[in-house]
Design an enzyme around this catalytic site. Structure first.
Site, PDB file in Angstrom:
ATOM      1  N   HIS A 132       0.641  -0.898   0.412  1.00 35.99           N
ATOM      2  CA  HIS A 132       0.342  -0.037  -0.139  1.00 35.99           C
ATOM      3  C   HIS A 132       0.627   1.299   0.059  1.00 35.99           C
ATOM      4  O   HIS A 132       0.192   2.402  -0.597  1.00 35.99           O
ATOM      5  CB  HIS A 132      -0.938   0.078   1.056  1.00 35.99           C
ATOM      6  N   LYS A 194      -9.320  12.635  -4.786  1.00 32.84           N
ATOM      7  CA  LYS A 194     -10.687  12.247  -3.972  1.00 32.84           C
ATOM      8  C   LYS A 194     -11.015  12.631  -2.565  1.00 32.84           C
ATOM      9  O   LYS A 194      -9.857  12.956  -0.999  1.00 32.84           O
ATOM     10  CB  LYS A 194     -10.116  10.770  -3.505  1.00 32.84           C
ATOM     11  N   GLY A 227     -15.003   1.947  -4.006  1.00 30.39           N
ATOM     12  CA  GLY A 227     -15.748   3.199  -3.599  1.00 30.39           C
ATOM     13  C   GLY A 227     -15.083   4.533  -4.569  1.00 30.39           C
ATOM     14  O   GLY A 227     -14.905   5.282  -5.636  1.00 30.39           O
TER      15      GLY A 227
HETATM   16  C1  R5P Z   1      -5.833   4.545  -1.435  1.00 27.42           C
HETATM   17  O1  R5P Z   1      -5.259   5.194  -0.230  1.00 27.42           O
HETATM   18  C2  R5P Z   1      -6.336   2.706  -1.492  1.00 27.42           C
HETATM   19  O2  R5P Z   1      -4.719   3.497  -2.657  1.00 27.42           O
HETATM   20  C3  R5P Z   1      -6.877   2.301  -2.688  1.00 27.42           C
HETATM   21  O3  R5P Z   1      -7.572   3.597  -3.150  1.00 27.42           O
HETATM   22  C4  R5P Z   1      -8.124   2.492  -1.817  1.00 27.42           C
HETATM   23  O4  R5P Z   1      -8.193   1.795  -0.187  1.00 27.42           O
HETATM   24  C5  R5P Z   1      -9.434   1.690  -2.387  1.00 27.42           C
HETATM   25  O5  R5P Z   1     -10.497   1.434  -1.850  1.00 27.42           O
HETATM   26  P1  R5P Z   1     -11.829   1.087  -1.871  1.00 27.42           P
HETATM   27  O6  R5P Z   1     -12.263   0.373  -2.737  1.00 27.42           O
HETATM   28  O7  R5P Z   1     -12.991   0.616  -0.630  1.00 27.42           O
HETATM   29  O8  R5P Z   1     -12.151   2.256  -2.130  1.00 27.42           O
END
Ligand code: R5P
Length: 314
Positions: A132, A194, A227
């Site tokens: 991550h 975002k 999301g």
């Molecule tokens: C955010 O920091 C990650 O890189 C992903 O964008 C995020 O964890 C994705 O989560 P979700 O699919 O729940 O939006």
């Protein structure tokens, strides 16, 4: 002691991937029992001799995260006590990675806690993919090899021959990943600003960059509730994007993820097999395998050869 051959074991999170890696290396998956005692505790037994072996334990710490993490720790403990010469934790997906810093008061740093647990349980090395945050490598005081699934996705797009591409980061955090992807195909980058409202709700506020009339590839490390990627797709269409592809290494896919992906205007959503895709995924979700890449990395680690070279060529 002289290190004997490679032995590949797996926990229950990554059986199919471990088998695919074994196929790549033309060897059988090592025999390890991983089941439960009647009270739910994890029961592990390595069912073959691994004394002096170079052991690789393949286990993503994907949901149910605590179960899979504990299986990994117990497997490593068993290998260490069975006199494996070296144990590598192969973590195609590293869970608990979100909390990698204290960004507010009185919160844990789970990415560091889990790294400590893995080291204490007996890992001598870690092999992981699209963490991550890349700096999580530094949470381990043992060697970490970090692979990138983008190579597999880039191959796919090269075969598809998609032209006029803009690579899109669905948030500022993914912008580095997006720009290195874009560099490989000589494309422009756009970034979605975002805001996360709740753990499963995000709002795409605005777009930095131009996508009008362009084919867009949204790249991210994971799809959790979908999301982020679905909101990004929405705003790209509002700004006049042509065809959309989603591209994320780890298909965690929880909550309403499949419904969101179904409704989002993607032509295809590419994910890797670092996590088994749950049943019920929409047809547009396509799984590309990272087993050949992991197999090659394991072979190189065993032989003491460079891994960077794997990423110098496409
Ligand atoms: C955010 O920091 C990650 O890189 C992903 O964008 C995020 O964890 C994705 O989560 P979700 O699919 O729940 O939006």
């Amino acid at each position: 002691m002289m290190r004997k051959g490679i032995k590949i074991l797996s926990g229950s999170a990554s059986r199919d991937l471990a088998r695919a890696i074994c196929n790549e290396l033309d060897r059988p998956l090592g025999a390890a029992l991983v089941d439960r005692f009647p009270d739910g505790e994890i029961n592990v037994k390595i069912e073959e001799d691994i004394r002096g072996c170079d052991v690789f334990i393949v286990q993503s710490t994907c949901p149910p995260v605590n179960e899979h993490l504990m299986e990994l720790l117990i497997l490593m403990d068993a290998c260490k006590r069975a006199s494996a010469e070296r144990v590598t934790a192969v973590l195609p997906y590293y869970g608990y990675a979100r909390k990698d810093r204290k960004d507010e008061g009185r919160v844990p740093i789970t990415a560091k806690l889990v790294a400590n647990l893995i080291c204490s349980a007996g890992a001598n090395r870690v092999l992981c993919m699209d963490l991550h945050a890349a700096q999580i490598q530094g949470f381990f005081d043992i060697p970490v090899d970090h692979l990138y699934a983008s190579k597999v996705f880039l191959h796919y797009f090269a075969r598809l021959g998609t032209k006029d591409v803009v690579v899109v980061a669905p948030d500022v955090g993914s912008s580095k990943m997006a720009s290195s992807f874009a560099k490989r195909i000589d494309a422009d980058v756009a970034i979605v600003e975002k805001r996360r409202v709740t753990p499963d709700k995000t709002n795409a506020l605005k777009l930095i960059g131009t996508v009008e009339g362009k084919n867009c590839i949204i790249v991210d490390d994971m799809i959790s509730t979908a999301g982020s990627i679905a909101e990004a797709a929405k705003i790209l269409k509002e700004y006049g994007a042509r065809e959309l592809w989603g591209c994320a290494t780890h298909p965690v896919c929880c909550g309403n993820a499949f419904k969101r992906l179904e409704e989002a205007p993607f032509r295809e959503v590419l994910v890797a097999d670092t996590i088994p895709l749950a049943p019920g995924a929409p047809e547009k979700v396509k799984v590309l395998s990272v087993a050949p890449m992991l197999g090659e990395a394991i072979k190189r680690i065993h032989l003491g050869e460079s891994l960077s070279i794997m990423f110098d060529r496409l």
